[in-house]
Design an enzyme around this catalytic site. Structure first.
Site, PDB file in Angstrom:
ATOM      1  N   THR A   1       0.798  -1.226   0.000  1.00 55.54           N
ATOM      2  CA  THR A   1       0.000   0.000   0.000  1.00 55.54           C
ATOM      3  C   THR A   1       0.837   1.286   0.000  1.00 55.54           C
ATOM      4  O   THR A   1       0.649   2.153  -0.851  1.00 55.54           O
ATOM      5  CB  THR A   1      -0.934  -0.013   1.225  1.00 55.54           C
ATOM      6  OG1 THR A   1      -1.813  -1.131   1.078  1.00 55.54           O
ATOM      7  CG2 THR A   1      -1.746   1.265   1.331  1.00 55.54           C
TER       8      THR A   1
ATOM      9  N   ASP B   1      -9.942  -3.153   0.210  1.00 53.75           N
ATOM     10  CA  ASP B   1      -8.729  -3.825   0.686  1.00 53.75           C
ATOM     11  C   ASP B   1      -9.003  -4.583   1.987  1.00 53.75           C
ATOM     12  O   ASP B   1      -8.577  -5.731   2.159  1.00 53.75           O
ATOM     13  CB  ASP B   1      -7.628  -2.789   0.914  1.00 53.75           C
ATOM     14  CG  ASP B   1      -6.316  -3.414   1.339  1.00 53.75           C
ATOM     15  OD1 ASP B   1      -5.687  -4.082   0.499  1.00 53.75           O
ATOM     16  OD2 ASP B   1      -5.932  -3.260   2.508  1.00 53.75           O
TER      17      ASP B   1
ATOM     18  N   HIS C   1      -1.307  -9.167  -0.598  1.00 50.63           N
ATOM     19  CA  HIS C   1      -0.636  -8.540  -1.740  1.00 50.63           C
ATOM     20  C   HIS C   1       0.757  -8.170  -1.295  1.00 50.63           C
ATOM     21  O   HIS C   1       1.036  -8.124  -0.092  1.00 50.63           O
ATOM     22  CB  HIS C   1      -1.427  -7.319  -2.214  1.00 50.63           C
ATOM     23  CG  HIS C   1      -1.693  -6.334  -1.111  1.00 50.63           C
ATOM     24  ND1 HIS C   1      -0.806  -5.347  -0.791  1.00 50.63           N
ATOM     25  CD2 HIS C   1      -2.715  -6.226  -0.218  1.00 50.63           C
ATOM     26  CE1 HIS C   1      -1.292  -4.657   0.241  1.00 50.63           C
ATOM     27  NE2 HIS C   1      -2.441  -5.172   0.620  1.00 50.63           N
TER      28      HIS C   1
END
Ligand code: ZN
Length: 423
Positions: free
Chosen positions: A80, A212, A359
């Site tokens: 992020t 997210d 991620h």
């Protein structure tokens, strides 16, 4: 001469047409203000590119049809903070210095950067677009964005509390608070745009986190995640309808920082089985692990890590493959291990079975691809574009704001140049 005659003709035509108007129209109030388009950069955190194909995003799909869309490659690592800073600086994490969500710097031994760090020391290597714009006299406002609370270019002094000295932020900015609802965030942006032209921002950022959060908890393919995607889409719909109501034209650039891959504790690499934990300090774990050997143990760490592993590959920092554009920054740990997409690296084997999403993987993995949709008066409708790297978004923003391109950026505006009415 021709131009002069045209202007003369226009002057002559005006009294005639005014004279022919009915009396009521002649006494009508002055026409509504013609507003300059605002550029709004929106991040929907963790919105994977193919979420747009699920048939649950009518507002985003309408904008994609009116403008342009693409499956966008995040920068590596697909986390992020590194990617949000890339989106607004046009530099890869290796160059802008936010190399992960958590890292250390040899220049500040004993300190750790976390997502709560607002000391400009960590952020100063690359200038964000709102600072560039403010320096050029363009007023900006940030309704959340990683790094937007930092006094960019300044420094902290400790006396003994930390205090900013110097530095710049957007003219209007907000300290991040997840409890501020998406509807409140949209309302704040619209309120800024209601102001008189002199204090109205021309560049705005807006950040949504719900997709997210759901993706991590439930994984990318789950009804809860679909519900969060639909929610974010309705927030975009609210923004669009309120801009229309206000008569405010906008060039919307809607992006995600990265995608999301399904993960399971059953796909874990336990690092203590690979190398004796007494030999190293472990930084990040998850899709990748960052490892610093303890004194005099580097040879043993290298021997354990640099051989082939199932579902994981490790490199010395300087040997990370060039295509990842990562490895020259001293903030990157000396050893870096990357899990196969969908796997995770942990200090020890997990004790309970869990699944969800994550991620941070290889930025070429399709699961990491990120949303890109842009539409507005400056953007010609061109449908779906070939994939591009997210370092190209900051150059697009510069074009939309009529700012010159940076001489030291990692991307360029080539994917968009033929599609802009401003070019
Ligand atoms: Zn994110």
């Amino acid at each position: 001469m021709k131009r002069f005659l045209l202007q003369l003709g226009a002057c002559l035509a005006l009294p005639l047409s005014a004279a022919s108007l009915p009396a009521a129209a002649q006494s009508a109030p002055p026409a509504a203000e013609v507003r300059t388009p605002v550029t709004i950069l929106v991040s929907i955190d963790g919105f994977r590119a193919d979420y747009l194909d699920r048939g649950i995003t009518p507002n985003l799909s309408a904008l994609a049809a009116q403008g342009i869309s693409a499956s966008m490659h995040p920068a590596f690592p697909s986390k992020t903070f590194p990617n949000h800073w890339t989106l607004v600086t046009g530099k890869v994490p290796d160059h802008h210095g936010i190399v992960a969500n958590r890292f250390e710097d040899p220049a500040r031994p004993g300190e750790v950067f976390t997502m709560a760090s607002d000391d400009p020391f960590w952020w100063n290597a690359a200038e964000p677009i709102w600072v560039t714009a403010e320096k050029a006299g363009i007023r900006t406002a940030t309704m959340f964005w990683p790094g937007s609370n930092v006094a960019w270019g300044g420094h902290h002094v400790k006396k003994p509390w930390a205090e900013d000295v110097g530095g710049m932020r957007a003219s209007d900015w907000q300290q991040y608070n997840q409890a501020v609802t998406p509807v409140q965030r949209v309302a704040a942006v619209i309120d800024w745009l209601r102001r008189p032209a002199a204090t109205r921002p021309r560049l705005v950022t807006l950040y949504f986190d719900q997709v997210d959060t759901a993706g991590h908890r439930y994984g990318p393919v789950d009804p809860h995640t679909d519900a969060a995607i639909a929610d974010a889409d309705s927030d975009i719909g609210l923004l669009v309808s309120q801009l229309r109501e206000l008569g405010q034209p906008a060039n919307l650039v809607i992006v995600a920082d990265h995608g999301m891959a399904a993960t399971s504790s059953e796909r874990t690499i336990a690092l203590d089985k690979v190398a004796d934990p007494k030999l190293y300090e472990l930084g990040d774990t998850g899709p990748f692990a960052t490892i610093t050997p303890v004194k005099d143990k580097e040879a043993m760490v290298a021997a354990a890590l640099l051989k082939p592993h199932d579902h994981m590959q490790c490199w010395r920092r300087q040997d990370i493959p060039a295509r990842l554009r990562y490895g020259s920054n001293p903030r990157i740990a000396p050893y870096f291990c990357l899990a196969e997409t969908g796997w995770g690296i942990a200090a020890t084997a997990p004790t309970k079975v869990e699944s969800g999403g994550s991620h941070g993987f290889d930025n070429a993995a399709p699961e990491m691809a990120a949303l890109f949709v842009a539409a507005g008066p400056a953007i010609r409708p061109a449908g779906k574009l070939p994939a591009f790297d997210n370092v190209d978004v900051a150059p697009l923003l510069r074009d939309l704001l009529a700012l010159p391109q940076a001489s030291d950026g990692d991307g360029d505006d080539a994917p968009f140049r033929p599609l802009l009415t401003t070019k």
